[in-house]
Design a protein around this motif. Structure first.
Motif, PDB file in Angstrom:
ATOM      1  N   ARG A 118      73.798  90.405  50.873  1.00 37.02           N
ATOM      2  CA  ARG A 118      74.836  90.653  49.835  1.00 37.02           C
ATOM      3  C   ARG A 118      76.171  90.020  49.834  1.00 37.02           C
ATOM      4  N   PHE A 119      76.711  90.147  51.131  1.00 36.52           N
ATOM      5  CA  PHE A 119      78.044  89.721  51.189  1.00 36.52           C
ATOM      6  C   PHE A 119      78.051  88.036  51.165  1.00 36.52           C
ATOM      7  N   TRP A 120      76.919  87.255  51.460  1.00 41.53           N
ATOM      8  CA  TRP A 120      77.093  85.935  51.315  1.00 41.53           C
ATOM      9  C   TRP A 120      76.772  85.653  49.908  1.00 41.53           C
ATOM     10  N   ARG A 168      70.328  93.108  54.800  1.00 40.84           N
ATOM     11  CA  ARG A 168      70.633  93.219  53.520  1.00 40.84           C
ATOM     12  C   ARG A 168      71.974  93.260  53.226  1.00 40.84           C
ATOM     13  N   ALA A 169      72.868  93.815  54.175  1.00 39.60           N
ATOM     14  CA  ALA A 169      74.157  93.754  53.781  1.00 39.60           C
ATOM     15  C   ALA A 169      75.003  92.315  53.964  1.00 39.60           C
ATOM     16  N   MET A 170      74.418  91.818  54.911  1.00 43.75           N
ATOM     17  CA  MET A 170      74.671  90.430  55.093  1.00 43.75           C
ATOM     18  C   MET A 170      74.247  89.336  54.158  1.00 43.75           C
ATOM     19  N   TYR A 179      71.033  96.214  57.863  1.00 41.47           N
ATOM     20  CA  TYR A 179      72.140  95.350  58.219  1.00 41.47           C
ATOM     21  C   TYR A 179      71.835  93.792  57.612  1.00 41.47           C
TER      22      TYR A 179
END
Lengths: 227, 218
Positions: free
Chosen positions: A95-97, A91-93, A89
């Motif tokens: 990548r998002f930013w 990691r996803a954050m 999760y």
């Protein structure tokens, strides 16, 4: 086993700097090949035929292009400090930013720094919205990555360092202590990290380069020859 | 502990289709919520305050946004089945590179096709074909972009094919004539049930596009 790592890049580029910081974080030794972006070499055209841009990492002769792709590759390939968090999760954050900075912030901040008059007012308003989101995301952390720099900090190198240099040359007030105290403090911490400091281009090289750009307004459109 | 997965989506969205395919590949049960993009729900605005866009994957109450970020998240969480990205770092990097190429080139090219006319549209058509041919070159004679297995780049690009019929009808050209290898790959992928049940019907996409054009006077 002997390992050969080369980086085709340009020292004034924030995209290039991202990769150099990442390699330094992992303690990877590499040969740096400075590219003249006005006169692209056969080497660059061979190893990045699709985009023809720097940075390009060559690992044992195999090329990887696009700075975000390179950062993930470096993180996966070499041990040492982590660039991305461990948990999916987080990691996803991250990548998002990172994507938010690349897709939205880079061009918006560039435009806010370089435009004039009414156009600049509008551009600064847009930049303010984006910087506010970043400041909210930072919250009370020292870095976006927590106690240590991570993917988002590295990808935001342009915001931490390049924006200040452009502001010095154009007089624009895009990222200031008054408007964004947390982000301003983050920028200061980031550029003072020993690993980062070593890899940032000298400030006077950047301001010198930007002063030349000021004289040549038709080169000012956001069109990075680097990714 | 059982997982609760919700997908905020819009039927014709290429980006939404990517996530639908990924969820299907992993056999994940989820609740699908269709968003009316002209009247975004409070849930969407709460779960994606930064972009206010779909798709949004909500896993046990926590949102993940940006379709390729979501696909990677799905791959990392449900890692014991049907890997979507290669495990080897160099191949993973190549997969990310080409998915990024699709994001950077294809979306703007197709948008330019249906929002412009005349000379500009001709240029947009040519650009799209040029980019698709680069992708065809990358596919080569492999069954999928991932090689023998269907994967990340296939998922990134496939949903755009559901819009080809709409562009061809509106702009009078044939993508298949110019990119036969790519269309063969599309048809091969559609033989997978996980794909065919996740993709929108091209005729419905065409009707949707006509509706948008009429509504916004494009």
């Amino acid at each position: 086993m002997g390992e050969e790592v080369k980086l085709i890049g340009a020292r004034g580029s924030p995209f290039n700097c991202r990769v150099e910081i990442a390699l330094k974080l992992k303690g990877v030794e590499y040969e740096f090949i400075e590219e003249d972006l006005a006169n692209k070499s056969p080497l660059l055209l061979k190893y990045n035929p699709v985009h023809k841009k720097i940075p390009v990492l060559l690992h044992n002769g195999k090329p990887i292009a696009e700075s975000l792709v390179i950062l993930e590759y470096v993180d996966q390939t070499w041990e040492g400090a982590s660039i991305l968090p461990q948990h999916p999760y987080e990691r996803a954050m991250a990548r998002f930013w990172a994507k938010f900075i690349d897709d939205k912030c880079m061009s918006a901040l560039w435009n806010a720094c370089w435009s004039k008059g009414k156009e600049q007012e509008k551009a600064i308003e847009e930049a303010n919205e984006l910087l506010k989101l970043l400041e909210n995301e930072l919250k009370d952390k020292k870095f976006f990555g927590g106690d240590n720099i991570g993917l988002v900090d590295i990808v935001a190198d342009f915001i931490a360092y390049w924006v200040g240099a452009i502001q010095e040359v154009t007089g624009a007030e895009v990222l200031t202590k008054e408007k964004f105290p947390k982000l301003f403090e983050w920028a200061r911490e980031f550029i003072n990290c020993s690993i980062v400091k070593e890899k940032l281009p000298p400030r006077d090289h950047l301001t010198g380069f930007f002063r030349i750009k000021l004289e040549a307004p038709d080169t000012l459109k956001y069109n990075p020859q680097v990714r | 502990m059982s997982d609760h997965v919700v997908l905020l989506d819009s039927y014709p969205s290429m980006f939404g289709m990517r996530v639908r395919i990924a969820l299907a590949e992993k056999g994940i049960e989820y609740e699908y919520k269709e968003e009316d993009l002209s009247n975004k729900s409070p849930l969407l605005l709460k779960m994606n305050p930064v972009h206010k866009k779909i798709p949004v994957l909500i896993h046990n109450g926590r949102p993940v946004c940006e379709s390729l970020v979501e696909v990677q998240y799905i791959d990392e969480v449900w890692k014991d089945k049907s890997p979507l990205l290669p495990s080897q770092p160099y191949q993973r990097a190549q997969a990310r590179f080409w998915a990024d190429y699709v994001d950077k080139k294809i979306y703007d090219a197709v948008r330019n096709i249906w929002t412009t006319k005349g000379e500009e549209q001709e240029t947009a058509k040519k650009e799209l074909i040029d980019y698709l041919k680069v992708l065809e070159g990358e596919l080569g004679d492999k069954p999928y972009f991932g090689g023998e297995s269907f994967g990340f780049v296939d998922i990134a690009l496939l949903p755009f094919s559901t819009w080809f019929y709409a562009y061809e009808s509106l702009c009078n050209f044939s993508i298949e004539a110019k990119c036969p290898i790519l269309i063969a790959w599309v048809n091969r992928c559609k033989e997978k049930e996980t794909v065919s049940k996740s993709l929108a019907d091209p005729h419905k996409v065409y009707e949707y596009l006509l509706g948008i054009k009429k509504k916004f006077g494009i």
